[in-house]
Motif scaffolding. Sequence first.
Motif, PDB file in Angstrom:
ATOM      1  N   TYR A 284       9.269  -1.373 -74.743  1.00 16.65           N
ATOM      2  CA  TYR A 284       9.018  -0.349 -75.755  1.00 16.65           C
ATOM      3  C   TYR A 284      10.129   0.696 -75.876  1.00 16.65           C
ATOM      4  CZ  TYR A 284       4.271  -2.140 -75.166  1.00 16.65           C
ATOM      5  OH  TYR A 284       3.172  -2.961 -75.089  1.00 16.65           O
ATOM      6  N   LEU A 285      10.922   0.858 -74.828  1.00 17.89           N
ATOM      7  CA  LEU A 285      11.813   2.019 -74.694  1.00 17.89           C
ATOM      8  C   LEU A 285      13.272   1.648 -74.935  1.00 17.89           C
ATOM      9  CD1 LEU A 285      11.970   5.052 -73.697  1.00 17.89           C
ATOM     10  CD2 LEU A 285      12.302   4.128 -71.402  1.00 17.89           C
ATOM     11  N   ASP A 286      13.940   2.404 -75.802  1.00 16.65           N
ATOM     12  CA  ASP A 286      15.380   2.249 -76.029  1.00 16.65           C
ATOM     13  C   ASP A 286      16.088   3.534 -75.610  1.00 16.65           C
ATOM     14  OD1 ASP A 286      14.944  -0.241 -77.246  1.00 16.65           O
ATOM     15  OD2 ASP A 286      14.754   0.651 -79.249  1.00 16.65           O
ATOM     16  N   ILE A 287      16.917   3.440 -74.576  1.00 12.64           N
ATOM     17  CA  ILE A 287      17.706   4.604 -74.157  1.00 12.64           C
ATOM     18  C   ILE A 287      19.114   4.416 -74.719  1.00 12.64           C
ATOM     19  CG2 ILE A 287      18.554   5.962 -72.209  1.00 12.64           C
ATOM     20  CD1 ILE A 287      16.233   4.915 -70.541  1.00 12.64           C
ATOM     21  N   GLN A 288      19.567   5.385 -75.509  1.00 18.24           N
ATOM     22  CA  GLN A 288      20.910   5.321 -76.096  1.00 18.24           C
ATOM     23  C   GLN A 288      21.942   5.068 -74.988  1.00 18.24           C
ATOM     24  OE1 GLN A 288      22.489   9.014 -77.668  1.00 18.24           O
ATOM     25  NE2 GLN A 288      22.852   8.049 -79.658  1.00 18.24           N
ATOM     26  N   PRO A 289      22.922   4.177 -75.212  1.00 15.74           N
ATOM     27  CA  PRO A 289      23.869   3.816 -74.147  1.00 15.74           C
ATOM     28  C   PRO A 289      24.532   5.015 -73.458  1.00 15.74           C
ATOM     29  CG  PRO A 289      24.136   2.325 -75.989  1.00 15.74           C
ATOM     30  CD  PRO A 289      23.125   3.351 -76.429  1.00 15.74           C
ATOM     31  N   GLU A 290      24.948   6.015 -74.228  1.00 19.94           N
ATOM     32  CA  GLU A 290      25.595   7.191 -73.632  1.00 19.94           C
ATOM     33  C   GLU A 290      24.641   7.913 -72.669  1.00 19.94           C
ATOM     34  OE1 GLU A 290      27.920  11.220 -75.170  1.00 19.94           O
ATOM     35  OE2 GLU A 290      26.162  10.528 -76.280  1.00 19.94           O
ATOM     36  N   VAL A 291      23.380   8.009 -73.075  1.00 16.55           N
ATOM     37  CA  VAL A 291      22.360   8.675 -72.240  1.00 16.55           C
ATOM     38  C   VAL A 291      22.086   7.833 -70.990  1.00 16.55           C
ATOM     39  CG1 VAL A 291      19.954   9.474 -72.161  1.00 16.55           C
ATOM     40  CG2 VAL A 291      21.322   9.830 -74.235  1.00 16.55           C
TER      41      VAL A 291
ATOM     42  N   ARG B 244       9.682   1.984 -81.961  1.00 15.70           N
ATOM     43  CA  ARG B 244      10.442   1.975 -80.708  1.00 15.70           C
ATOM     44  C   ARG B 244      10.555   3.389 -80.157  1.00 15.70           C
ATOM     45  NH1 ARG B 244      10.808  -2.466 -78.086  1.00 15.70           N
ATOM     46  NH2 ARG B 244      12.651  -1.651 -77.045  1.00 15.70           N
ATOM     47  N   LEU B 245      10.305   3.550 -78.875  1.00 13.73           N
ATOM     48  CA  LEU B 245      10.493   4.839 -78.206  1.00 13.73           C
ATOM     49  C   LEU B 245      11.990   5.054 -78.038  1.00 13.73           C
ATOM     50  CD1 LEU B 245       7.827   4.439 -75.353  1.00 13.73           C
ATOM     51  CD2 LEU B 245       7.480   5.365 -77.652  1.00 13.73           C
TER      52      LEU B 245
ATOM     53  N   LYS C  66       5.665   2.425 -86.713  1.00  8.96           N
ATOM     54  CA  LYS C  66       5.958   3.563 -87.591  1.00  8.96           C
ATOM     55  C   LYS C  66       6.959   4.507 -86.933  1.00  8.96           C
ATOM     56  CE  LYS C  66       1.690   3.767 -90.274  1.00  8.96           C
ATOM     57  NZ  LYS C  66       0.519   4.611 -90.624  1.00  8.96           N
ATOM     58  N   ASP C  67       7.336   5.544 -87.694  1.00  2.74           N
ATOM     59  CA  ASP C  67       8.181   6.615 -87.165  1.00  2.74           C
ATOM     60  C   ASP C  67       7.288   7.739 -86.640  1.00  2.74           C
ATOM     61  OD1 ASP C  67      10.376   5.202 -88.054  1.00  2.74           O
ATOM     62  OD2 ASP C  67      10.561   6.350 -89.920  1.00  2.74           O
ATOM     63  N   GLY C  68       7.739   8.397 -85.583  1.00  2.00           N
ATOM     64  CA  GLY C  68       6.993   9.520 -85.034  1.00  2.00           C
ATOM     65  C   GLY C  68       7.924  10.620 -84.553  1.00  2.00           C
ATOM     66  N   ALA C  69       7.563  11.853 -84.886  1.00  2.76           N
ATOM     67  CA  ALA C  69       8.291  13.026 -84.386  1.00  2.76           C
ATOM     68  C   ALA C  69       7.539  13.544 -83.169  1.00  2.76           C
ATOM     69  CB  ALA C  69       8.366  14.095 -85.472  1.00  2.76           C
ATOM     70  N   THR C  70       8.218  13.623 -82.033  1.00  2.35           N
ATOM     71  CA  THR C  70       7.536  13.935 -80.776  1.00  2.35           C
ATOM     72  C   THR C  70       7.376  15.447 -80.572  1.00  2.35           C
ATOM     73  OG1 THR C  70       9.667  13.751 -79.628  1.00  2.35           O
ATOM     74  CG2 THR C  70       8.228  11.819 -79.598  1.00  2.35           C
ATOM     75  N   THR C  71       6.155  15.844 -80.211  1.00  2.00           N
ATOM     76  CA  THR C  71       5.854  17.223 -79.823  1.00  2.00           C
ATOM     77  C   THR C  71       6.414  17.479 -78.424  1.00  2.00           C
ATOM     78  OG1 THR C  71       3.805  16.531 -78.793  1.00  2.00           O
ATOM     79  CG2 THR C  71       3.676  17.185 -81.121  1.00  2.00           C
ATOM     80  N   VAL C  72       6.179  18.694 -77.916  1.00  2.00           N
ATOM     81  CA  VAL C  72       6.579  19.011 -76.543  1.00  2.00           C
ATOM     82  C   VAL C  72       5.948  18.007 -75.570  1.00  2.00           C
ATOM     83  CG1 VAL C  72       6.325  20.706 -74.669  1.00  2.00           C
ATOM     84  CG2 VAL C  72       7.065  21.453 -76.950  1.00  2.00           C
ATOM     85  N   ALA C  73       4.639  17.754 -75.712  1.00  2.00           N
ATOM     86  CA  ALA C  73       3.949  16.848 -74.783  1.00  2.00           C
ATOM     87  C   ALA C  73       4.549  15.444 -74.824  1.00  2.00           C
ATOM     88  CB  ALA C  73       2.456  16.800 -75.117  1.00  2.00           C
TER      89      ALA C  73
ATOM     90  N   ILE D 219       6.786  13.192 -71.963  1.00  2.00           N
ATOM     91  CA  ILE D 219       6.389  11.859 -71.494  1.00  2.00           C
ATOM     92  C   ILE D 219       7.570  10.889 -71.578  1.00  2.00           C
ATOM     93  CG2 ILE D 219       4.936   9.855 -72.030  1.00  2.00           C
ATOM     94  CD1 ILE D 219       2.806  11.942 -73.017  1.00  2.00           C
ATOM     95  N   LEU D 220       8.233  10.874 -72.732  1.00  2.00           N
ATOM     96  CA  LEU D 220       9.355   9.943 -72.916  1.00  2.00           C
ATOM     97  C   LEU D 220      10.553  10.331 -72.062  1.00  2.00           C
ATOM     98  CD1 LEU D 220       7.495   9.006 -75.207  1.00  2.00           C
ATOM     99  CD2 LEU D 220       9.513   8.759 -76.651  1.00  2.00           C
TER     100      LEU D 220
END
Length: 303
Positions: free
Chosen positions: A5-12, A66-67, A102-109, A113-114
């Motif tokens: 589920y998780l995609d971490i940008q290569p630089e990160v 995708r996260l 879908k697309d989601g804008a993440t809150t503080v919570a 988590i991510l």
Amino acid sequence: MLNQYLDIQPEVAEALANNQPVVALESTIISHGMPYPRNVETALMVEEAIREQGAIPATIAIIGGRLKVGLDEAQIRHLGQAGQQVTKVSRRDIPFVVAAEKDGATTVAATMILAEMAGIKVFATGGIGGVHRGAQQTFDISADLQELANTNVAVVCAGAKSILDLGLTREYLETQGVPVVGYQTDSLPAFYTRESEHSVDYRLETPEQIAAALKAKWQMELNGGVVVANPIPEAYAMAPEVITNAIETALREAEEQGIAGKASTPFLLARVCELTGGNSLDANIQLVLNNARLGAQIAKNYC
């Protein structure tokens, strides 16, 4: 399993693998917190402010189910242009937005988590959610507070949003064992203003001291987050009476229009911005930049 589920940008991902400082950033502030194009301009400025301090920014969102930990400019622009059409995502919403692709804008919570999934320990934002005014009747309490009780991420913020009941927010955090650290302040800042009538748990003077406390907490397996309260820079702070009047007017209008739940915060922030002639938006941008710089300094010392 997470990689499914998780995609971490290569630089990160590279920075995390090499124990280099990374600062998480939320995306609700892009889609729901500011109008276009100021939202995109601000998001890119905040990322740049983190880089200038020697850390790597990781803006977090859900794109096409995708996260995403770390966004490119095109993805940030997409979230900014789509605005409130993008689902506002807290803990409960993550699996449904992912499953529906879908697309989601993440809150503080959700950002916490991510960030924890990716191994990021420091997150910079504007203000945290909290206990809403009138919660004695409505039980309207932000999921951000419960996340802070459980998730091992430090949240650098300008206190809780001033549209909230700061006293009850403070009590809730204390009950959940969440430390509230004041950066060079004894008073809990109230987002647009540098002070409130509520005190912090600990005043710390340097990013090094904050990083040392975070390390001690988590190495001892004392789970949960930490609120790092960083007052808005004095030059951009608003007069308490101006912001109080605007908030009271906005709250009254929200009640008259039956606006509640997760629609209430975007409505109130937008209305306060209108009532203050846009001054609150300028203040909001400056305090986010200020928090990003401090977040980068804490992350560097944590590493």
